[in-house]
Motif scaffolding. Structure first.
Motif, PDB file in Angstrom:
ATOM      1  N   PHE A  94      43.026  30.516  20.296  1.00  0.00           N
ATOM      2  CA  PHE A  94      42.587  31.681  21.067  1.00  0.00           C
ATOM      3  C   PHE A  94      41.955  31.242  22.390  1.00  0.00           C
ATOM      4  O   PHE A  94      42.196  31.844  23.443  1.00  0.00           O
ATOM      5  N   SER A  95      41.137  30.177  22.330  1.00  0.00           N
ATOM      6  CA  SER A  95      40.477  29.697  23.540  1.00  0.00           C
ATOM      7  C   SER A  95      41.489  29.187  24.554  1.00  0.00           C
ATOM      8  O   SER A  95      41.365  29.430  25.759  1.00  0.00           O
ATOM      9  N   VAL A  96      42.493  28.443  24.035  1.00  0.00           N
ATOM     10  CA  VAL A  96      43.521  27.922  24.948  1.00  0.00           C
ATOM     11  C   VAL A  96      44.244  29.068  25.647  1.00  0.00           C
ATOM     12  O   VAL A  96      44.461  29.062  26.866  1.00  0.00           O
ATOM     13  N   VAL A  97      44.625  30.085  24.868  1.00  0.00           N
ATOM     14  CA  VAL A  97      45.332  31.227  25.454  1.00  0.00           C
ATOM     15  C   VAL A  97      44.430  31.966  26.450  1.00  0.00           C
ATOM     16  O   VAL A  97      44.838  32.318  27.557  1.00  0.00           O
ATOM     17  N   LEU A  98      43.171  32.188  26.072  1.00  0.00           N
ATOM     18  CA  LEU A  98      42.257  32.935  26.926  1.00  0.00           C
ATOM     19  C   LEU A  98      41.986  32.214  28.238  1.00  0.00           C
ATOM     20  O   LEU A  98      42.102  32.799  29.320  1.00  0.00           O
ATOM     21  N   PHE A  99      41.639  30.917  28.117  1.00  0.00           N
ATOM     22  CA  PHE A  99      41.332  30.181  29.340  1.00  0.00           C
ATOM     23  C   PHE A  99      42.571  29.942  30.198  1.00  0.00           C
ATOM     24  O   PHE A  99      42.483  29.867  31.420  1.00  0.00           O
ATOM     25  N   GLY A 100      43.733  29.830  29.560  1.00  0.00           N
ATOM     26  CA  GLY A 100      44.964  29.729  30.336  1.00  0.00           C
ATOM     27  C   GLY A 100      45.219  30.973  31.149  1.00  0.00           C
ATOM     28  O   GLY A 100      45.612  30.915  32.323  1.00  0.00           O
ATOM     29  N   ARG A 101      44.966  32.136  30.524  1.00  0.00           N
ATOM     30  CA  ARG A 101      45.138  33.397  31.235  1.00  0.00           C
ATOM     31  C   ARG A 101      44.126  33.533  32.370  1.00  0.00           C
ATOM     32  O   ARG A 101      44.462  33.967  33.479  1.00  0.00           O
ATOM     33  N   LEU A 102      42.870  33.146  32.095  1.00  0.00           N
ATOM     34  CA  LEU A 102      41.846  33.213  33.140  1.00  0.00           C
ATOM     35  C   LEU A 102      42.180  32.291  34.303  1.00  0.00           C
ATOM     36  O   LEU A 102      41.991  32.633  35.468  1.00  0.00           O
ATOM     37  N   THR A 103      42.704  31.088  33.981  1.00  0.00           N
ATOM     38  CA  THR A 103      43.090  30.147  35.046  1.00  0.00           C
ATOM     39  C   THR A 103      44.221  30.726  35.895  1.00  0.00           C
ATOM     40  O   THR A 103      44.215  30.616  37.124  1.00  0.00           O
ATOM     41  N   ALA A 104      45.198  31.354  35.221  1.00  0.00           N
ATOM     42  CA  ALA A 104      46.316  31.953  35.960  1.00  0.00           C
ATOM     43  C   ALA A 104      45.825  33.078  36.869  1.00  0.00           C
ATOM     44  O   ALA A 104      46.257  33.207  38.021  1.00  0.00           O
ATOM     45  N   LEU A 105      44.892  33.894  36.351  1.00  0.00           N
ATOM     46  CA  LEU A 105      44.355  34.973  37.169  1.00  0.00           C
ATOM     47  C   LEU A 105      43.557  34.440  38.351  1.00  0.00           C
ATOM     48  O   LEU A 105      43.625  34.978  39.463  1.00  0.00           O
ATOM     49  N   GLN A 106      42.801  33.357  38.111  1.00  0.00           N
ATOM     50  CA  GLN A 106      42.030  32.759  39.199  1.00  0.00           C
ATOM     51  C   GLN A 106      42.945  32.181  40.268  1.00  0.00           C
ATOM     52  O   GLN A 106      42.703  32.340  41.473  1.00  0.00           O
ATOM     53  N   LEU A 107      44.015  31.499  39.814  1.00  0.00           N
ATOM     54  CA  LEU A 107      44.976  30.943  40.769  1.00  0.00           C
ATOM     55  C   LEU A 107      45.648  32.052  41.567  1.00  0.00           C
ATOM     56  O   LEU A 107      45.825  31.944  42.788  1.00  0.00           O
ATOM     57  N   ARG A 108      45.992  33.141  40.880  1.00  0.00           N
ATOM     58  CA  ARG A 108      46.617  34.265  41.572  1.00  0.00           C
ATOM     59  C   ARG A 108      45.656  34.881  42.583  1.00  0.00           C
ATOM     60  O   ARG A 108      46.059  35.271  43.690  1.00  0.00           O
ATOM     61  N   ASP A 109      44.385  34.955  42.210  1.00  0.00           N
ATOM     62  CA  ASP A 109      43.384  35.500  43.124  1.00  0.00           C
ATOM     63  C   ASP A 109      43.234  34.615  44.356  1.00  0.00           C
ATOM     64  O   ASP A 109      43.117  35.110  45.484  1.00  0.00           O
ATOM     65  N   ARG A 110      43.246  33.303  44.146  1.00  0.00           N
ATOM     66  CA  ARG A 110      43.159  32.386  45.287  1.00  0.00           C
ATOM     67  C   ARG A 110      44.364  32.529  46.204  1.00  0.00           C
ATOM     68  O   ARG A 110      44.234  32.533  47.432  1.00  0.00           O
ATOM     69  N   GLU A 111      45.549  32.637  45.601  1.00  0.00           N
ATOM     70  CA  GLU A 111      46.763  32.804  46.413  1.00  0.00           C
ATOM     71  C   GLU A 111      46.701  34.104  47.202  1.00  0.00           C
ATOM     72  O   GLU A 111      47.099  34.145  48.375  1.00  0.00           O
ATOM     73  N   GLN A 112      46.209  35.172  46.561  1.00  0.00           N
ATOM     74  CA  GLN A 112      46.121  36.453  47.253  1.00  0.00           C
ATOM     75  C   GLN A 112      45.118  36.389  48.401  1.00  0.00           C
ATOM     76  O   GLN A 112      45.358  36.928  49.489  1.00  0.00           O
ATOM     77  N   THR A 113      43.985  35.697  48.152  1.00  0.00           N
ATOM     78  CA  THR A 113      42.982  35.538  49.210  1.00  0.00           C
ATOM     79  C   THR A 113      43.550  34.746  50.380  1.00  0.00           C
ATOM     80  O   THR A 113      43.351  35.104  51.550  1.00  0.00           O
ATOM     81  N   ALA A 114      44.267  33.646  50.057  1.00  0.00           N
ATOM     82  CA  ALA A 114      44.878  32.844  51.115  1.00  0.00           C
ATOM     83  C   ALA A 114      45.925  33.645  51.878  1.00  0.00           C
ATOM     84  O   ALA A 114      46.038  33.551  53.103  1.00  0.00           O
ATOM     85  N   ARG A 115      46.683  34.484  51.142  1.00  0.00           N
ATOM     86  CA  ARG A 115      47.718  35.298  51.792  1.00  0.00           C
ATOM     87  C   ARG A 115      47.088  36.326  52.737  1.00  0.00           C
ATOM     88  O   ARG A 115      47.555  36.535  53.858  1.00  0.00           O
ATOM     89  N   LEU A 116      46.012  36.974  52.268  1.00  0.00           N
ATOM     90  CA  LEU A 116      45.333  37.957  53.111  1.00  0.00           C
ATOM     91  C   LEU A 116      44.719  37.295  54.339  1.00  0.00           C
ATOM     92  O   LEU A 116      44.757  37.845  55.444  1.00  0.00           O
TER      93      LEU A 116
END
Length: 436
Positions: A43-65
């Motif tokens: 569960f932890s692996v899945v949860l933290f993997g999802r959080l990491t993906a969301l964080q990476l996506r947020d960084r990409e969106q910030t860089a894009r903006l």
């Protein structure tokens, strides 16, 4: 909240209904603990993997903006059409994280008249050959101007393949550049880096850039139209001034010399006086024509730094109009201007000094360029006869100067009165990236 609750319930059910009937109590509890630990870890692996993906996506969106914001600022500062188009393509490739990008501009018949690329070298373009004909996907986007995103170009029915020596391309993103319902061109991105296809976020970001690009392209076109109108008005003004001044003087000289020629045999002394007066008037006409050089010669001077070109204007005024000109050009002020601002400063200074030379009957003038808070300021002043500014707003080249000032977002102020000399002040707001 739901998954941990389900996990705990499953462990209890496993222990009560499966493990206890089959295994000794101690061993059953040990197995349950092991299964529980494994479940928590999974569960932890899945949860933290999802959080990491969301964080990476947020960084990409910030860089894009951030990139979109920088692109918008850069585009609004550029007024040359060719430079605007190239900058749009380069910014689109960076924002979409694509290997290649292009911008196609079509004429009224749908034929490609301009095709600007990014990511392809000049050598590669030369090998590819002539411009695209606007067939295939390029023509489809022209006929149906809406965004198009493909995983593989060749799978689309409208795809017609690539010419020889063309780089291989698979993923594709195309979007129109529209202004008030009319298509100015289309943006094309291919070969998404780090992914097999472009995302919804890429499409939205490039669409936002296309909207910014439409405004920048239209601004550049309007600026070029204003420049063409200014050139025509300048030609008309010079033609009228020459007609009313030097040409009329030369026509009068011709009549005087004709009269002297007719009287030469019978009245040599009187003819000599006429010729001498003609020589004086000819020298005056030459001086008048030389003063026009001040307004005609600087056409290439705006390409040089203002620290060089403005003193050159002053030198011309000294030699052509026998005018004592004091010059002070601050390096910081000269360096704070872009090409459009530098050109406006130069031509307004040329017009102002030309006015002083032709109309002011001044002995001294001053030309200063300096920084004043968040503005670059040009001041041209003289000690001449002055003029009635309220009644001269369409003369003295003031219309051209006002148009040049307006085109770069500046303000023009003139302080003049009959018998009191004149002072012209031109202010340009500093660009945000060079404000101190």
């Amino acid at each position: 909240m739901v998954l941990p609750s389900l996990l705990i319930g499953a462990l209890v059910a496993l222990d009560y209904f499966v493990l206890e009937p089959l295994l000794p109590s101690a061993l059953a509890h040990l197995v349950m603990v092991a299964v529980g630990i494994a479940g928590v870890l999974a569960f932890s692996v899945v949860l933290f993997g999802r959080l990491t993906a969301l964080q990476l996506r947020d960084r990409e969106q910030t860089a894009r903006l951030s990139a979109l914001n920088a692109a918008g600022m850069a585009l609004t500062s550029e007024l040359d059409s060719a430079a605007v188009l190239q900058r749009v393509v380069d910014q689109a490739r960076a924002i979409g994280n694509a290997r290649y990008a292009a911008l196609g501009v079509f004429d009224k018949t749908g034929t490609v008249e301009q095709f600007i690329t990014s990511g392809i070298s000049n050598e590669e373009r030369a090998l590819i050959g002539h411009l695209p004909h606007g067939l295939g996907l390029l023509g489809l986007l022209q006929r149906e101007p809406h965004a198009l995103r493909l995983r593989d170009i060749k799978d689309h029915p409208a795809s017609v393949g690539f010419p020889a020596h063309h780089p291989p391309m698979r993923s594709f993103l195309g979007t129109p550049i529209r202004w008030r319902g009319s298509a100015l061109g289309n943006l094309y991105l291919t070969e998404k880096r780090g992914a097999v296809e472009f995302s919804d976020e890429d499409e939205q970001a490039v669409a936002t850039l296309a909207a910014q690009a439409a405004i920048a392209i239209e601004n550049a076109r309007l600026y070029e139209q204003t420049e063409r109108v200014s050139v025509l008005e300048e030609r008309h003004r010079i033609g009228m001034d020459l007609h009313d001044g030097a040409i009329q003087s030369l026509y009068g000289l011709g009549l005087m010399l004709e009269d002297a020629a007719e009287r030469l045999a019978k009245e040599p002394a009187a003819s000599r006086e006429v010729v001498l007066r003609a020589v004086d008037r000819l020298n005056a006409a030459i001086a008048d024509l030389r003063s026009y050089v001040l307004g005609l010669r600087p056409i290439r001077g705006s390409d040089r730094p203002l620290t060089e070109s403005l003193p050159t204007l002053a030198d011309q005024a000294r030699s052509n109009a026998l005018l004592d000109v004091d010059v002070a050009v601050a390096d910081a002020a000269s360096g704070a201007l872009d090409s459009a601002g530098r050109e406006a400063i130069f031509y307004i200074a040329a017009d102002a000094l030309g006015n002083v030379a032709r109309h002011a009957r001044a002995q001294r003038a001053s030309l200063r360029l300096f920084l004043d808070d968040s503005k670059v300021v040009l001041e041209v002043a003289d000690n001449g006869v002055g003029f009635d500014y309220a009644r001269a707003t369409e003369g003295h080249g003031l219309r051209n100067m006002r148009q040049r000032a307006f085109a770069v977002g500046g303000q023009l102020h003139v302080d003049a009165a009959p018998g009191g000399g004149s002072r012209l002040r031109f202010e340009i707001p500093l660009r945000s990236e060079v404000k101190r």
